[in-house]
Motif scaffolding. Structure first.
Motif, PDB file in Angstrom:
ATOM      1  N   GLY A 122       0.571  -1.073   0.045  1.00  0.00           N
ATOM      2  CA  GLY A 122       0.197   0.224  -0.394  1.00  0.00           C
ATOM      3  C   GLY A 122       0.436   0.937   0.055  1.00  0.00           C
ATOM      4  O   GLY A 122       1.924   1.074  -0.290  1.00  0.00           O
ATOM      5  N   ARG A 123       0.334   2.643   0.252  1.00  0.00           N
ATOM      6  CA  ARG A 123       1.236   4.009   0.274  1.00  0.00           C
ATOM      7  C   ARG A 123       2.003   3.553   1.953  1.00  0.00           C
ATOM      8  O   ARG A 123       1.190   3.491   3.044  1.00  0.00           O
ATOM      9  CB  ARG A 123      -0.304   4.495   0.480  1.00  0.00           C
ATOM     10  N   GLU A 178       4.198   4.221  -3.426  1.00  0.00           N
ATOM     11  CA  GLU A 178       4.233   2.698  -2.882  1.00  0.00           C
ATOM     12  C   GLU A 178       5.202   2.422  -2.233  1.00  0.00           C
ATOM     13  O   GLU A 178       6.446   2.437  -1.988  1.00  0.00           O
ATOM     14  CB  GLU A 178       3.850   2.125  -4.229  1.00  0.00           C
TER      15      GLU A 178
END
Length: 258
Positions: free
Chosen positions: A158-159, A173
């Motif tokens: 995810g981020r 990312e």
């Protein structure tokens, strides 16, 4: 020969040892059978400091050396303000200052985090991760690695939420990359150039990259690291201090690096 901290540490060891040792030799021959006299102030200082600088020289040259991380090129593995220890003997024993290897041990493995003398300016120490070994074909295309034509597996987490001075990487990312069994985190920034290339690593050299792939000055831009430039393998975070934000990072102290 590099006139760095190691040079001045060696110089201090030689000078204090010569002053103290010379005084003992001269004093002993001149005062045989006479009462002991108080050491002159200079000799007293040399006597006090010689064992200390000698021990520091030996530990720093042959066992472990501390370094501070000054940039975010190895995020998220290493953050700005991390203080690390580097194993100085894992890749062989080298003499201080002249950096000549006198005893062979292990060779770097793919995935090792290494400290090395920057090939374009050996007075500067860099830290990166070993990606390519001698003879490897390294391909970087669309922000993905291929080693000897085999894609390196990446899994997205995810981020990324940046911390302290690394907050600028928030939104990148966050991926886990598997370098032949060595899993580590990397960051990829959308919209940044990928730096595509195909490279065959020469004998006696190592291809290195930062874990913060779009914010790292590494082998993609200046070539490989010669074996003789290796300083050691980073293995431990012993302190973390973010001057601008959270202070001491207690959660990072004691982290074993991989």
């Amino acid at each position: 020969m590099d006139f760095d901290f190691s040079f001045f540490l060696l110089l201090a060891t030689v000078v204090t040892g010569a002053i103290w040792g010379g005084y003992l030799l001269i004093h002993k021959s001149a005062t045989d059978g006479l009462a002991e006299e108080k050491e002159p102030l200079l000799v007293e200082y040399a006597h006090s400091f010689f064992p200390i600088v000698l021990i520091v020289l030996l530990l720093r040259s042959f066992l472990a050396e501390p370094f501070r991380i000054p940039s975010g090129s190895m995020m998220p593995t290493l953050l700005i303000g991390d203080f690390i220890l580097v194993n100085k003997f894992t890749y062989g024993i080298r003499l201080p200052v002249i950096n000549k290897k006198v005893f062979e041990l292990n060779e770097p493995k793919r995935g090792d985090i290494v400290v090395f003398r920057y090939p374009k300016d050996p007075s500067v120490d860099y830290i990166k991760r070993v990606i390519g070994l001698p003879g490897d074909k390294v391909v970087y295309e669309n922000k993905k690695l291929y080693i000897n034509d085999v894609p390196v597996n990446q899994v997205s987490l995810g981020r990324y939420q940046g911390l302290g001075q690394g907050q600028e990487m928030t939104g990148a990312e966050h991926l886990v990359e598997d370098l032949t069994g060595i899993e580590h985190s990397i960051l990829i920034r959308d919209g940044m150039p990928s730096g595509q290339f195909v490279y065959v690593v020469p004998a006696g050299n190592y291809f290195v990259m930062g874990d913060n792939r779009d914010n790292s000055n590494d082998s993609r831009y200046w070539g490989t690291v010669p074996e003789e430039n290796l300083v050691g393998k980073a293995f431990f975070i012993w302190m973390s201090w973010d001057w601008e934000h959270k202070g001491i990072g207690l959660d990072r102290i004691g982290t074993v690096l991989k």
